[in-house]
Design a protein around this motif. Sequence first.
Motif, PDB file in Angstrom:
ATOM      1  N   GLN A 132       0.954  -1.235  -0.133  1.00 58.03           N
ATOM      2  CA  GLN A 132      -0.021   0.054   0.043  1.00 58.03           C
ATOM      3  C   GLN A 132       0.776   1.320   0.045  1.00 58.03           C
ATOM      4  O   GLN A 132       0.764   2.175  -0.776  1.00 58.03           O
ATOM      5  N   TRP A 133       1.841   1.367   0.925  1.00 59.67           N
ATOM      6  CA  TRP A 133       2.626   2.423   0.976  1.00 59.67           C
ATOM      7  C   TRP A 133       3.308   2.880  -0.491  1.00 59.67           C
ATOM      8  O   TRP A 133       3.371   3.848  -0.683  1.00 59.67           O
ATOM      9  N   PHE A 134       3.822   1.615  -1.033  1.00 60.48           N
ATOM     10  CA  PHE A 134       4.476   1.761  -2.259  1.00 60.48           C
ATOM     11  C   PHE A 134       3.329   2.206  -3.567  1.00 60.48           C
ATOM     12  O   PHE A 134       3.662   3.120  -4.438  1.00 60.48           O
ATOM     13  N   ALA A 135       2.254   1.605  -3.595  1.00 62.83           N
ATOM     14  CA  ALA A 135       1.470   1.841  -4.459  1.00 62.83           C
ATOM     15  C   ALA A 135       0.534   3.095  -4.444  1.00 62.83           C
ATOM     16  O   ALA A 135       0.320   3.499  -5.491  1.00 62.83           O
ATOM     17  N   GLN A 136       0.763   3.832  -3.425  1.00 67.97           N
ATOM     18  CA  GLN A 136       0.159   5.130  -3.070  1.00 67.97           C
ATOM     19  C   GLN A 136       1.076   6.221  -3.874  1.00 67.97           C
ATOM     20  O   GLN A 136       0.716   7.333  -4.208  1.00 67.97           O
ATOM     21  N   GLN A 137       2.324   5.736  -4.276  1.00 66.37           N
ATOM     22  CA  GLN A 137       3.324   6.875  -4.870  1.00 66.37           C
ATOM     23  C   GLN A 137       2.762   6.640  -6.388  1.00 66.37           C
ATOM     24  O   GLN A 137       2.727   5.894  -7.100  1.00 66.37           O
ATOM     25  N   ASP A 138       2.800   8.158  -6.893  1.00 62.52           N
ATOM     26  CA  ASP A 138       2.498   8.494  -8.057  1.00 62.52           C
ATOM     27  C   ASP A 138       3.241   7.585  -9.118  1.00 62.52           C
ATOM     28  O   ASP A 138       3.100   7.155 -10.149  1.00 62.52           O
ATOM     29  N   LYS A 139       4.673   7.796  -8.949  1.00 65.17           N
ATOM     30  CA  LYS A 139       5.762   6.929  -9.561  1.00 65.17           C
ATOM     31  C   LYS A 139       5.519   5.759  -9.965  1.00 65.17           C
ATOM     32  O   LYS A 139       5.950   5.171 -10.819  1.00 65.17           O
ATOM     33  N   VAL A 140       5.252   4.908  -9.059  1.00 63.66           N
ATOM     34  CA  VAL A 140       5.059   3.443  -8.976  1.00 63.66           C
ATOM     35  C   VAL A 140       3.818   2.883  -9.760  1.00 63.66           C
ATOM     36  O   VAL A 140       2.410   3.425  -9.901  1.00 63.66           O
ATOM     37  N   ASP A 141       4.293   1.960 -10.766  1.00 65.88           N
ATOM     38  CA  ASP A 141       3.098   1.747 -12.098  1.00 65.88           C
ATOM     39  C   ASP A 141       2.607   0.151 -11.495  1.00 65.88           C
ATOM     40  O   ASP A 141       1.748  -0.203 -11.893  1.00 65.88           O
ATOM     41  N   ALA A 142       3.484  -0.463 -10.641  1.00 69.35           N
ATOM     42  CA  ALA A 142       2.919  -1.973 -10.159  1.00 69.35           C
ATOM     43  C   ALA A 142       3.918  -2.365  -9.099  1.00 69.35           C
ATOM     44  O   ALA A 142       4.952  -2.064  -8.939  1.00 69.35           O
ATOM     45  N   VAL A 143       3.332  -3.194  -8.179  1.00 70.67           N
ATOM     46  CA  VAL A 143       4.001  -3.830  -7.128  1.00 70.67           C
ATOM     47  C   VAL A 143       3.870  -5.434  -7.273  1.00 70.67           C
ATOM     48  O   VAL A 143       2.863  -5.818  -7.499  1.00 70.67           O
ATOM     49  N   ILE A 144       4.965  -6.039  -6.880  1.00 76.52           N
ATOM     50  CA  ILE A 144       5.120  -7.484  -6.949  1.00 76.52           C
ATOM     51  C   ILE A 144       5.517  -7.718  -5.502  1.00 76.52           C
ATOM     52  O   ILE A 144       6.527  -7.349  -5.107  1.00 76.52           O
ATOM     53  N   ALA A 145       4.579  -8.505  -5.006  1.00 75.40           N
ATOM     54  CA  ALA A 145       4.906  -8.983  -3.444  1.00 75.40           C
ATOM     55  C   ALA A 145       5.200 -10.377  -3.509  1.00 75.40           C
ATOM     56  O   ALA A 145       4.558 -11.291  -4.033  1.00 75.40           O
ATOM     57  N   LEU A 146       6.319 -10.576  -3.103  1.00 78.18           N
ATOM     58  CA  LEU A 146       6.932 -11.930  -3.121  1.00 78.18           C
ATOM     59  C   LEU A 146       7.015 -12.479  -1.453  1.00 78.18           C
ATOM     60  O   LEU A 146       7.629 -11.830  -0.521  1.00 78.18           O
ATOM     61  N   GLY A 147       6.891 -13.737  -1.268  1.00 79.28           N
ATOM     62  CA  GLY A 147       6.860 -14.263  -0.014  1.00 79.28           C
ATOM     63  C   GLY A 147       6.726 -15.583   0.093  1.00 79.28           C
ATOM     64  O   GLY A 147       6.476 -16.310  -1.025  1.00 79.28           O
ATOM     65  N   CYS A 148       7.046 -16.396   1.073  1.00 77.48           N
ATOM     66  CA  CYS A 148       6.650 -17.904   1.146  1.00 77.48           C
ATOM     67  C   CYS A 148       6.301 -18.136   2.561  1.00 77.48           C
ATOM     68  O   CYS A 148       7.012 -17.817   3.597  1.00 77.48           O
ATOM     69  N   VAL A 149       4.936 -18.844   2.530  1.00 76.84           N
ATOM     70  CA  VAL A 149       4.628 -19.268   4.068  1.00 76.84           C
ATOM     71  C   VAL A 149       4.389 -20.761   4.080  1.00 76.84           C
ATOM     72  O   VAL A 149       3.521 -21.303   3.244  1.00 76.84           O
ATOM     73  N   ILE A 150       5.323 -21.401   4.630  1.00 76.15           N
ATOM     74  CA  ILE A 150       5.143 -22.926   4.625  1.00 76.15           C
ATOM     75  C   ILE A 150       4.163 -23.402   5.698  1.00 76.15           C
ATOM     76  O   ILE A 150       4.156 -22.954   6.800  1.00 76.15           O
ATOM     77  N   GLN A 151       3.458 -24.449   5.300  1.00 76.71           N
ATOM     78  CA  GLN A 151       2.383 -24.768   6.222  1.00 76.71           C
ATOM     79  C   GLN A 151       3.011 -25.221   7.597  1.00 76.71           C
ATOM     80  O   GLN A 151       2.444 -24.701   8.351  1.00 76.71           O
ATOM     81  N   GLY A 152       3.873 -26.135   7.688  1.00 72.48           N
ATOM     82  CA  GLY A 152       4.342 -26.185   9.122  1.00 72.48           C
ATOM     83  C   GLY A 152       3.426 -27.169   9.983  1.00 72.48           C
ATOM     84  O   GLY A 152       2.616 -27.820   9.605  1.00 72.48           O
ATOM     85  N   GLU A 153       3.557 -27.080  11.189  1.00 71.05           N
ATOM     86  CA  GLU A 153       2.703 -27.793  12.355  1.00 71.05           C
ATOM     87  C   GLU A 153       1.744 -27.075  12.634  1.00 71.05           C
ATOM     88  O   GLU A 153       0.661 -27.901  13.404  1.00 71.05           O
ATOM     89  N   THR A 154       1.413 -25.991  12.502  1.00 73.31           N
ATOM     90  CA  THR A 154       0.254 -25.072  12.978  1.00 73.31           C
ATOM     91  C   THR A 154      -0.622 -24.488  11.841  1.00 73.31           C
ATOM     92  O   THR A 154      -0.115 -24.495  10.791  1.00 73.31           O
ATOM     93  N   LYS A 155      -1.502 -23.984  12.071  1.00 77.54           N
ATOM     94  CA  LYS A 155      -2.521 -23.383  11.108  1.00 77.54           C
ATOM     95  C   LYS A 155      -2.226 -21.995  10.691  1.00 77.54           C
ATOM     96  O   LYS A 155      -3.083 -21.253  10.095  1.00 77.54           O
TER      97      LYS A 155
END
Length: 166
Positions: A73-96
Motif C-alpha cells: 500500500q505504501w508503495f502503490a500510493q506513490q505516483d511514480k509506481v506503476d506496479a507492485v510485485i509482492a513476494l513471500g513464502c508461508v510454509i504450512q508447518g505444524e500449526t494453522k
Amino acid sequence: MASTNKNLSVFSTDELPDISTRCFVILVSEWNTDVTEALFTGAYQTLIQHGATAENIIRGNVPGSYELSLGAQWFAQQDKVDAVIALGCVIQGETKHNDYINHAVAQGLTNVGLNTGKPVIFGVLTPNDQQQALDRAGGIHGNKGDEAAITAIKMIGLKEQVYSKI
C-alpha cells in the motif's frame, strides 16, 4: 492450474507492452530468505529481460509475508509506481498459522490493488514443505518470481488497453 502440471517460468510473451519507462516495486518478505531471494532474482531478471531498466526497479523488504499488504500500500500510493510485485513464502508447518497469514495477505494485496487501481501481484508461495517451496523458487517447477513479473507486465498492458479504449 497446479504448478505440478505447469512450469511457472513458461508463459506467453505475445504483445507485451513497452515497460522501459515503467516503475516496478518488488517487495520481498525476509522470512524464508533462501526461497524469497530466489523469487526476487527471478522477478528482477524477468523485468530486465522484458525491457525494464534497473533504475526503475525498486526493492523493498518487509519482515514477513503478513507485512506485504501494508508495504504494498505504501508503495502503490506513490505516483511514480506503476506496479507492485509482492513476494513471500508461508510454509504450512505444524500449526494453522499459514491459513490465517495466507488469507490475510491475499485479501490485503487484493484490496491494495483495488483501492489504488494499480497492479499488485500476489507472488507468495503457499507450499506444504520447504522442498515444495524450493521447487517453485527456481527448482523443477520454475520460479514464481518470473510468473509474478510477467503478470505485472501484462496487467500494465491491460490497463493501457482499457484506458486507451475509453
